[in-house]
Enzyme design. Sequence first.
Site, PDB file in Angstrom:
ATOM      1  N   CYS A 173       0.903  -1.183   0.135  1.00 22.33           N
ATOM      2  CA  CYS A 173      -0.023  -0.046  -0.085  1.00 22.33           C
ATOM      3  C   CYS A 173       0.992   1.192  -0.109  1.00 22.33           C
ATOM      4  O   CYS A 173       2.053   1.100   0.030  1.00 22.33           O
ATOM      5  CB  CYS A 173      -0.919  -0.002   1.195  1.00 22.33           C
ATOM      6  SG  CYS A 173      -0.145   0.004   2.762  1.00 22.33           S
TER       7      CYS A 173
ATOM      8  N   CYS B 167      30.547 -21.570 -32.638  1.00 24.15           N
ATOM      9  CA  CYS B 167      29.818 -22.764 -32.130  1.00 24.15           C
ATOM     10  C   CYS B 167      29.186 -22.197 -30.720  1.00 24.15           C
ATOM     11  O   CYS B 167      29.598 -21.134 -30.113  1.00 24.15           O
ATOM     12  CB  CYS B 167      30.740 -23.868 -31.792  1.00 24.15           C
ATOM     13  SG  CYS B 167      31.878 -23.747 -30.632  1.00 24.15           S
TER      14      CYS B 167
ATOM     15  N   CYS C 110       3.534   1.823   2.530  1.00 27.30           N
ATOM     16  CA  CYS C 110       4.700   1.019   2.733  1.00 27.30           C
ATOM     17  C   CYS C 110       5.857   1.854   1.839  1.00 27.30           C
ATOM     18  O   CYS C 110       7.064   1.849   2.247  1.00 27.30           O
ATOM     19  CB  CYS C 110       4.457  -0.259   1.745  1.00 27.30           C
ATOM     20  SG  CYS C 110       3.394  -1.591   2.561  1.00 27.30           S
TER      21      CYS C 110
ATOM     22  N   ASP D 282     -11.212 -13.881 -18.901  1.00 22.83           N
ATOM     23  CA  ASP D 282     -12.196 -12.939 -18.287  1.00 22.83           C
ATOM     24  C   ASP D 282     -13.365 -12.907 -19.322  1.00 22.83           C
ATOM     25  O   ASP D 282     -13.334 -13.145 -20.410  1.00 22.83           O
ATOM     26  CB  ASP D 282     -11.223 -11.686 -18.513  1.00 22.83           C
ATOM     27  CG  ASP D 282     -12.282 -10.330 -18.137  1.00 22.83           C
ATOM     28  OD1 ASP D 282     -12.800 -10.548 -16.972  1.00 22.83           O
ATOM     29  OD2 ASP D 282     -12.148  -9.452 -18.951  1.00 22.83           O
TER      30      ASP D 282
ATOM     31  N   ASP E 193      -7.298  -6.821 -15.078  1.00 22.35           N
ATOM     32  CA  ASP E 193      -7.101  -8.144 -15.278  1.00 22.35           C
ATOM     33  C   ASP E 193      -5.253  -8.472 -15.077  1.00 22.35           C
ATOM     34  O   ASP E 193      -4.891  -9.464 -14.917  1.00 22.35           O
ATOM     35  CB  ASP E 193      -7.151  -8.786 -16.798  1.00 22.35           C
ATOM     36  CG  ASP E 193      -8.793  -8.745 -16.825  1.00 22.35           C
ATOM     37  OD1 ASP E 193      -9.590  -9.317 -16.027  1.00 22.35           O
ATOM     38  OD2 ASP E 193      -9.235  -8.350 -18.079  1.00 22.35           O
TER      39      ASP E 193
ATOM     40  N   CYS F 156      31.492 -20.971 -27.847  1.00 22.74           N
ATOM     41  CA  CYS F 156      32.103 -19.470 -28.005  1.00 22.74           C
ATOM     42  C   CYS F 156      31.091 -18.587 -27.436  1.00 22.74           C
ATOM     43  O   CYS F 156      31.481 -17.785 -26.696  1.00 22.74           O
ATOM     44  CB  CYS F 156      31.816 -19.009 -29.608  1.00 22.74           C
ATOM     45  SG  CYS F 156      33.072 -19.774 -30.580  1.00 22.74           S
TER      46      CYS F 156
ATOM     47  N   ASP G  61      -8.159  -8.579 -20.887  1.00 27.37           N
ATOM     48  CA  ASP G  61      -8.127  -7.290 -21.790  1.00 27.37           C
ATOM     49  C   ASP G  61      -8.155  -5.945 -20.954  1.00 27.37           C
ATOM     50  O   ASP G  61      -7.535  -4.989 -21.448  1.00 27.37           O
ATOM     51  CB  ASP G  61      -9.026  -7.285 -22.714  1.00 27.37           C
ATOM     52  CG  ASP G  61     -10.384  -6.786 -22.171  1.00 27.37           C
ATOM     53  OD1 ASP G  61     -10.751  -7.441 -21.025  1.00 27.37           O
ATOM     54  OD2 ASP G  61     -11.361  -6.042 -22.744  1.00 27.37           O
TER      55      ASP G  61
END
Length: 818
Positions: free
Chosen positions: A12, A82, A15, A505, A708, A85, A704
């Site tokens: 919050c 390779c 904090c 959702d 979410d 490397c 979306d």
Amino acid sequence: MDKSFKIEGMTCAACAKAVERVSKKLPGVTEASVNFATEKLNISFEDSKVSVPDIQAAIEKAGYKAIIESKKKTLNIEGMTCAACAKNIERVTKKLDGVIESEVNFATEKLNISYDSSKVRVSEIKKVIEKAGYKAIEEETSVDTDKERKEKEIKLLWRKFVMAAVFTVPLLIITMGHMFGYLIGFNLPQFIDPMINPKTFAIVQIVLCLPVMVAGYKFFTVGFKSLIRRSPNMDSLIAMGTSAAFFYGIYATFEIFRGNIDYAYDLYFESAAVIITLISLGKYLEAVTKGKTSEAIKTLMGLAPKTAIVLRDGKEIETAIEEVEVGDIIIVKPGERMPVDGEVIEGITSVDESMLTGESIPVEKTIGDKIIGASINKNGTIKYKATKVGKDTALAQIIKLVEDAQGSKAPIAKMADIISGYFVPVVMAIALLSALGWYFIGEETGIFALTIFISVLVIACPCALGLATPTAIMVGTGKGAEYGVLIKSGIALETSHKINTIVFDKTGTITEGKPVVTDVITAENIDEKYLLQLAASAEKGSEHPLGEAIVKGAEEMGLEILKLDFFKAIPGHGIEVKIDGKDILLGNRKLMVDRNISFDNLEEKSHSLANEGKTPMYVAIDNKIAGIVAVADTVKENSKKAIEKLHKMGIEVAMLTGDNKKTAEAIAKQVGIDRILAEVLPQDKANEVKKIQGEGKKVAMVGDGINDAPALAQADIGIAIGSGTDVAMESADIVLMRSDLMDVPTAIELSKKTILNIKENLAWAFGYNILGIPVAMGILYIFGGPLLNPIIAAAAMSFSSVSVLLNALRLKGFKPAK
């Protein structure tokens, strides 16, 4: 000194204040501010009085965690041959004080590095890479520059191969002529016949072999340098093997000149030449094939037009795309690409956005509509205002997402990475011990031991291990982008195939997120259009989503909005208005009950509508029920089809919504949802996902909206709808650009195909080395089989890398199941 920290553990705003307070108490701290939303602490301090660890310790003591905000940089690496490397570059950069994370992708030839800019500079990172024998250059933003560099590299590899082949072919004919000459009717000229002129025979071979050694000089310069630096790579194996063959040939020539003509049949120059030629061909094919794995990103980068027509002082001026600024008015004619993102201010057209969203049908655009840069204007000339330019455009963001994904590593690659780090030294040890074992214990000749030594060195292929995972990820993420599915990382790509529960959702994801009028039910002698006209007139100006839906429904039918003589809002119930002298009530069931209005024969119909997940809005005229206007958030066209497909894949589907249970159940019934989580507050969505994870399930969340974002972050895989908010897209691991739920099973399917491809690549890479090295050590010879010729070993080694790349390219044929 100014510093930025990421603060973990804040719940919050209090904090944030606590972190600020403890920071400001430290000696030497002049300023400290915490942004709770971004979870960042920006702090100014005198480093002579307080250190970064002191600040971190004080914050940790207060119950939080302060992580240094690091800078990230991507550098192109030249000179890698390779996977060993790549591991070497990671090792030397991680040793630098201030480097937090260093990851090299051998397939893309890029270094992604996170570092503390107060402790180490980019120039220092470049210097340590160059000291290790490689070259680090700034990431190229131009697709043309990158393409030019790659084409130049491929042409150089081809020239080296041709030069080597021109001298190797006659060398092979000379060395093998005495063996196969009689079979094909060919005899060597007398002056180079080993039985007649062994000295000339040896000298001609040296003369033909030397240009081949020169063509492959990089194998020796890079290989031996790496060996001296105690970080051997594939070039070291080739350099040691071919050098052993060449110098043994020199020794044999010396013996021939001393009179030991038996050495004429053991010169080994052809082995050195053929090994270099075959490896050069393999490197050329590898470079060509590797280029094809990144075609998706090159295609995206090539979409952006180079110039734009900008309206300035009433004149149309063609200007470079880099000079377009936010606010500029851009003119685009039919057939042209949109230079940057923007908003239409004049004109009507249809736009092809398929190259970015995967949607094949052109989208109609009119004033106020958004324009995506690089999309194609189909028919009308339009003017639009630039809103995003440069790196802020949708195309640039997509390219960045795909580049980051292609440059990332999947967890499945960890074992191959660990093995690659120790591979070359272990192979060298095996080659040496095998040769010595055959010579001293097996009591074989020096030639036999040399053959074993060279064959083991040459057949071992760390490249196949290094290419197995990143090439498949490159093709997989590129293919996803082609279908409008942006997969942000290798981790997301790998995790997706393990998903067994998907949580959707509801609003804006399963449904359109825009309420519409679905039914107009009237009492006797009332016309449907008239009832809708009255309801829309009453709701005109309303900001309530249901009211807006009614007004829009009337406008779409071309109904005139009537003038109100009186308006009164009834909170929690509806509205009361007067139109043409008639008292109109519009609202919920409670409003009708309070006014003692009988529902007559509409009672049963209202219950039916509610059970279907629709919201009935009751209309009364002069205290008598006139009808019902039902409004609902309609299900998206492909929602049911997508959920059916997920069920066929064995995946459980859940729906998460803040709506009431009745509405949620109605929607769930329409699309076939397995589990309903209704009446969930936005802040509790992440907890619901956590509960499902607590059942031991791998969960994907599809959403979306801003609310979410926590659930997307909590899920094992977060999938954001492309039309959603930036916050949701930022929190997600996968973004669906088309906002089509059919792309959810596509993402899962693509993940499964890619992981299968990676497993095939790893199986081939490990299997090849596990079987090839013992064969080169002479295992078959012990049981009466043939001894592996170093030339065959070189051909097998070249084929190994190319086969892994070709298998990865099979993913380009991926098509979503319908």
